[in-house]
Design an enzyme around this catalytic site. Structure first.
Site, short mmCIF file in Angstrom:
data_model
loop_
_atom_site.label_atom_id
_atom_site.label_comp_id
_atom_site.label_asym_id
_atom_site.label_seq_id
_atom_site.Cartn_x
_atom_site.Cartn_y
_atom_site.Cartn_z
N GLU A 125 0.87 -1.18 0.00
CA GLU A 125 0.00 0.00 0.00
C GLU A 125 0.90 1.22 0.00
OE1 GLU A 125 -2.94 -0.02 3.10
OE2 GLU A 125 -3.83 -1.88 2.42
N HIS A 244 -8.30 9.98 3.15
CA HIS A 244 -7.92 8.85 2.28
C HIS A 244 -8.09 9.30 0.83
CE1 HIS A 244 -7.74 4.93 0.42
NE2 HIS A 244 -7.39 4.40 1.59
N ARG A 293 -0.04 8.53 1.70
CA ARG A 293 -1.42 8.96 1.50
C ARG A 293 -1.58 10.48 1.35
NH1 ARG A 293 -4.99 5.32 5.41
NH2 ARG A 293 -4.41 3.68 3.96
N HIS A 354 -10.76 10.23 6.85
CA HIS A 354 -10.59 8.79 7.06
C HIS A 354 -10.08 8.44 8.46
CE1 HIS A 354 -9.77 4.65 5.98
NE2 HIS A 354 -8.47 4.79 6.20
N ARG A 389 -0.55 9.02 9.08
CA ARG A 389 -0.40 7.59 9.37
C ARG A 389 -0.03 6.80 8.11
NH1 ARG A 389 -3.79 3.37 8.68
NH2 ARG A 389 -5.72 4.58 8.54
C1 SIN Z 1 -7.08 1.02 2.84
O1 SIN Z 1 -7.36 -0.17 2.71
O2 SIN Z 1 -6.67 1.73 1.94
C2 SIN Z 1 -7.25 1.62 4.20
C3 SIN Z 1 -6.32 1.01 5.13
C4 SIN Z 1 -5.88 2.00 6.14
O3 SIN Z 1 -6.58 2.97 6.42
O4 SIN Z 1 -4.77 1.86 6.63
#
Ligand code: SIN
Length: 543
Positions: A125, A244, A293, A354, A389
């Site tokens: 991610e 997010h 992010r 988020h 985060r």
């Molecule tokens: C996501 O799946 O993108 C969210 C996971 C997160 O907030 O860490």
């Protein structure tokens, strides 16, 4: 003015226990299960046991589980994402204890997806240089974690009260001695009651409902932060509300919980495009679509401003029908529900509120500044997230610090010395806000304190929030208590966002577009006796 306690009828009933855990997401459940060694545990939760944010977590849990990975590398990525404001020691705890915490979760019955070699399958991610995100049910990690932990809770004998909104902390000789709570139950535990205990653990989750559009469920109204502030606890880093980057765009007037499109979709190869089909993340960051992010959210907003587009698009056509069906069944179903076929067309996306990277300040064992009051999970600020985060560190934080609180409790309770007397002096009286304030707070925060902020907008937000504080009611009810909590949390966010005159992580000031070394510290807020919020700058201690 912020009330020092919520207006409520006198408690009509009382329960005695040793430890109260408030909240039934991953942090609350793990703490409750483990805290049994320290005494009787009462678990209270605002709605049904699985109504919190954990159930909605898609991407997974980050941990250095692969032999090619290491806690040191996870630490490096977490610090990079946190843009200079993480507490190094807290991050070290997170990443070194994380793998064991995930293994314990597996022993407790959580079934993670596995690769052909039988090992836990790991994805990537944003912000992670390695594949280290364990997932379950494809994109239903939170639901599986919740299922496994709730099964254990049901077998544990722990007393649970659902539909219980905790109102305020009971204090005795300067330490937490329980809570007042309102239960929508029946019989002997209906209405306002008191639960007396020697330790209170906040695991109440987030505050996304402060904004009109959020990935958070309805219960995320910041109750824990507001309660802790009223009880005298310090809260910190509240200006860092993470947006997010890829939340399904449902039109300009979308309100309430919005469908999340996990970063793991980009981890598996999808990418962002603008209306013309151009990949705008390329060249903006070495990790392009998998940048942290805050970087991706800002790039989307910048692209929208430059082009006038109402949203960006996530193009996952290259994933193919099998990956969509097997890896992302929840997202696929959400797309279909909204008439989008992600196998054949890009998904419209926009950043939405988020996650609160800040919260009630704790030490490395979850202790807040109020003796006997602990916090873990999203409500807490342990220091692991800094200004932004890292993806999938949230479930991990709940697991690791929930375990730590349970470990600290026996000795803390044995010491159990009264820590002095409650503070005296003139205390601002209770004032409960009218339920209609809820929607107005969301409107103010969305228009003036969202992903893009500036001085005049934040000043307007502060003024509007101050005016809303006059809209009081004399009729206590759940909606009024929640509206009051939302207003308190919004006021905290705005106070900190106004002070921080720089852009860092998820705090984006259009009028101060760069990070500034002079702001390499934390904003710590407390509530004065006269009901005003005091927000002090505390330079970061470098380790
Ligand atoms: C996501 O799946 O993108 C969210 C996971 C997160 O907030 O860490």
């Amino acid at each position: 003015m912020i009330p020092r306690r919520l207006t409520a009828p006198d408690p009509g009933w009382t329960i005695d226990t040793d430890i109260i855990v408030i909240g039934s997401g991953v942090a609350g459940l793990v703490t409750a299960l483990r805290a049994r060694t320290a005494g009787r545990v009462l678990l209270v939760t605002k709605a049904l046991l699985d109504d919190g944010s954990t159930r909605w977590a898609q991407g997974g849990i980050a941990a250095a589980l692969h032999p090619d990975d290491s806690p040191e590398e996870h630490l490096r990525d977490t610090l990079t994402a946190g843009v200079g404001l993480c507490d190094d020691e807290a991050v070290r705890v997170l990443v070194t204890e994380g793998p064991d915490a995930v293994r314990e979760l597996i022993e407790l019955g959580a079934e993670f997806d596995r690769g052909e070699d039988g090992r836990v399958a790991l994805t990537r991610e944003g912000g992670h240089l390695k594949r280290r995100i364990a997932h379950a049910g494809g994109d239903a990690t939170g639901a599986e974690v919740s299922r496994a932990l709730l099964a254990k809770i049901k077998d544990s004998g722990i007393e649970v009260i659902e539909h219980a909104l905790v109102l305020d902390l009971l204090m005795e000789q300067g330490r937490a001695a329980g809570v007042t709570l309102h239960v929508m139950g029946e019989g002997r535990r209906d209405g306002v009651g008191a639960a007396r205990a020697r330790a209170v653990i906040l695991a109440t989750g987030g505050l996304g409902q402060v904004f009109q559009a959020t990935t958070n469920p309805e219960v995320s109204t910041g109750d824990g932060v507001a309660l802790a502030l009223r009880a005298g606890a310090a809260v910190t880093d509240l200006e860092f509300v993470q947006f997010h980057p890829t939340v399904m765009w449902l039109g300009p007037d979308a309100k309430g919980r919005q469908p999340l499109i996990s970063e793991a979709v980009r981890g598996e190869g999808a990418y962002l495009i603008d209306e013309r089909g151009d990949r705008f993340m390329a060249g903006r960051h070495p990790l392009a679509d998998l940048a942290p992010r805050d970087v991706v959210a800002k790039a989307i907003m910048a692209m929208m401003r430059e082009t006038g587009a109402p949203c960006a698009y996530l193009d996952g056509r290259n994933l193919g029908p099998r990956t969509w069906a097997n890896r992302f069944p929840t997202i696929l179903a959400a797309c279909e529900e909204h008439g989008i076929d992600p196998v054949h067309e890009p998904i419209p996306v926009i950043p939405a509120a988020h996650y609160a990277s800040g919260g009630v300040r704790t030490d490395l064992w979850g202790r807040t500044s109020v003796p006997g009051l602990y916090a873990c999970g999203e409500v807490a600020c342990t220091g692991v997230h800094g200004a932004n985060r890292l993806a999938s560190n949230s479930l991990l934080e709940g697991l690791v610090f929930g375990r730590r609180i349970a470990e600290a409790l026996p000795a803390d309770l044995a010491a159990d010395a009264p820590a002095g007397t409650a503070s005296g002096g003139a205390v601002a009286g209770p004032a409960l806000l009218d339920p209609s304030v809820h929607a107005d707070v969301q409107q103010v925060m969305t228009s003036c304190a969202g992903v893009l902020r500036n001085g005049p907008g934040l000043e307007r937000a502060a003024r509007d929030l101050a005016a809303l504080a006059d809209r009081t009611t004399g009729e206590p009810c759940t909606e009024a208590w929640e509206a009051t909590n939302l207003h308190t949390v919004a006021s905290l966010i705005v106070a900190a966002a106004r002070r921080r005159e720089e852009t860092r992580g998820s705090h984006w000031r259009e009028d101060f577009p760069d990070a500034d070394e002079n702001w390499l510290g934390h904003l710590v807020s407390t509530l004065a006796d006269d009901g005003t919020i005091t927000t002090d700058y505390e330079p970061r201690e470098l380790s």
